[in-house]
Design a protein around this motif. Structure first.
Motif, PDB file in Angstrom:
ATOM      1  N   PHE A  19       0.773  -1.253   0.114  1.00  0.00           N
ATOM      2  CA  PHE A  19      -0.081  -0.095  -0.035  1.00  0.00           C
ATOM      3  C   PHE A  19       0.701   1.341  -0.057  1.00  0.00           C
ATOM      4  CE2 PHE A  19      -3.918  -2.031   1.890  1.00  0.00           C
ATOM      5  CZ  PHE A  19      -4.366  -2.717   0.826  1.00  0.00           C
ATOM      6  N   ALA A  20       2.037   1.183   0.652  1.00  0.00           N
ATOM      7  CA  ALA A  20       2.889   2.415   0.905  1.00  0.00           C
ATOM      8  C   ALA A  20       3.306   2.851  -0.735  1.00  0.00           C
ATOM      9  CB  ALA A  20       3.962   2.329   1.581  1.00  0.00           C
ATOM     10  N   LEU A  21       3.799   1.756  -1.676  1.00  0.00           N
ATOM     11  CA  LEU A  21       4.001   1.831  -2.879  1.00  0.00           C
ATOM     12  C   LEU A  21       2.869   2.293  -3.791  1.00  0.00           C
ATOM     13  CD1 LEU A  21       6.150   1.304  -5.237  1.00  0.00           C
ATOM     14  CD2 LEU A  21       5.116  -1.070  -5.388  1.00  0.00           C
ATOM     15  N   ARG A  24       2.495   6.041  -3.040  1.00  0.00           N
ATOM     16  CA  ARG A  24       3.637   6.843  -3.704  1.00  0.00           C
ATOM     17  C   ARG A  24       3.291   7.017  -5.253  1.00  0.00           C
ATOM     18  NH1 ARG A  24       8.565   4.092  -3.373  1.00  0.00           N
ATOM     19  NH2 ARG A  24       8.634   3.599  -5.526  1.00  0.00           N
ATOM     20  N   TRP A  25       2.795   5.882  -5.971  1.00  0.00           N
ATOM     21  CA  TRP A  25       2.637   5.729  -7.179  1.00  0.00           C
ATOM     22  C   TRP A  25       1.367   6.903  -7.592  1.00  0.00           C
ATOM     23  CZ3 TRP A  25       2.902   0.297  -9.031  1.00  0.00           C
ATOM     24  CH2 TRP A  25       4.208  -0.256  -8.945  1.00  0.00           C
ATOM     25  N   LEU A  26       0.470   6.847  -6.637  1.00  0.00           N
ATOM     26  CA  LEU A  26      -1.093   7.699  -6.958  1.00  0.00           C
ATOM     27  C   LEU A  26      -0.414   8.795  -6.859  1.00  0.00           C
ATOM     28  CD1 LEU A  26      -3.280   5.066  -5.231  1.00  0.00           C
ATOM     29  CD2 LEU A  26      -3.588   5.891  -7.608  1.00  0.00           C
ATOM     30  N   SER A  40      -3.673   9.011   0.325  1.00  0.00           N
ATOM     31  CA  SER A  40      -3.468   8.915   2.057  1.00  0.00           C
ATOM     32  C   SER A  40      -3.428   7.536   2.431  1.00  0.00           C
ATOM     33  CB  SER A  40      -4.607   9.728   2.872  1.00  0.00           C
ATOM     34  OG  SER A  40      -5.846   9.013   2.664  1.00  0.00           O
ATOM     35  N   ALA A  41      -2.766   7.083   3.525  1.00  0.00           N
ATOM     36  CA  ALA A  41      -2.751   5.684   3.866  1.00  0.00           C
ATOM     37  C   ALA A  41      -4.179   5.110   4.024  1.00  0.00           C
ATOM     38  CB  ALA A  41      -2.127   5.571   5.171  1.00  0.00           C
ATOM     39  N   ARG A  46      -8.683   2.007   1.958  1.00  0.00           N
ATOM     40  CA  ARG A  46      -9.992   1.905   1.651  1.00  0.00           C
ATOM     41  C   ARG A  46     -10.430   0.989   0.363  1.00  0.00           C
ATOM     42  NH1 ARG A  46     -11.580   7.208   1.176  1.00  0.00           N
ATOM     43  NH2 ARG A  46     -10.966   7.029  -1.072  1.00  0.00           N
ATOM     44  N   ASP A  47      -9.496   1.762  -0.622  1.00  0.00           N
ATOM     45  CA  ASP A  47      -9.885   1.332  -1.981  1.00  0.00           C
ATOM     46  C   ASP A  47      -9.196   0.182  -2.368  1.00  0.00           C
ATOM     47  OD1 ASP A  47     -11.645   3.586  -1.936  1.00  0.00           O
ATOM     48  OD2 ASP A  47      -9.931   4.907  -2.540  1.00  0.00           O
TER      49      ASP A  47
END
Length: 195
Positions: A19-21, A24-26, A40-41, A46-47
């Motif tokens: 999710f952190a990756l 960053r990409w988004l 955001s985290a 959520r998504d």
């Protein structure tokens, strides 16, 4: 400079450890322009959390090149999302067994090198193997997203329709191209629309 050599892609399902990756990409401007997604985290969990946990039919996949994450795919059956199917049907009715994909390349230095085309082609091949009931991959793309629909065409898709659909980014108009690639038959893959 465009990459021309053959590349070997592998794919694995997204987990919460990714999710952190994804965040960053988004957040990258070249991704945010077309995905228009919170990074955001909490928003990423959520998504992407329901898919990672297997709680929803959509599947999220990382595309890896020599083990390095380069892109993201989302894949679903059209019939798993009735609202999406209902919006699409007046523009181009998805046939039985139709699958949809969405995709991105995460880092700007990986764009403009032909990786998108080879990544899409490899994931479509993976889709035929994973989903024996899939008849075709059908992808609506904002008409303004020229790089995306050109990559699809280079990966063997043909444009089968144009019409108005809700854009992912509200700054875009509703005009979309619909591109399709059929599962190869015994004699190879036949065109399924106009080029």
């Amino acid at each position: 400079m465009r990459q021309t050599e053959d590349v070997m892609w592998t794919f694995r399902r997204v987990t919460s450890g990714d999710f952190a990756l994804l965040a960053r990409w988004l957040s990258r401007p070249h991704v945010a322009r077309w995905w228009n997604h919170e990074w955001s985290a909490e928003a990423v969990d959520r998504d992407f959390g329901p898919s990672a946990r297997g709680d929803e039919p959509n599947q999220d996949w990382l595309a890896l090149l020599a083990g390095r994450p380069v892109g993201l795919f989302q894949r679903c059956w059209w019939t798993d999302y009735p609202e999406y199917l209902a919006e699409m049907t007046p523009v181009y009715p998805p046939p039985p067994g139709a699958v949809s994909i969405d995709y991105l390349i995460g880092e700007p230095e990986d764009t403009g090198r032909g990786l998108g085309t080879s990544m899409i082609a490899a994931f479509v091949a993976r889709t035929w193997a994973d989903l024996p009931g899939a008849s075709c991959v059908l992808v609506p793309v904002a008409a303004a997203n020229r790089a995306s629909w050109r990559a699809l065409r280079r990966a063997g898709f043909v444009t089968v329709a144009e019409g108005e659909l809700e854009p992912d980014n509200p700054i875009d108009d509703r005009r979309h191209l619909v591109l399709r690639r059929d599962r190869p038959g015994p004699g190879g893959e036949a065109p399924s629309g106009r080029a």
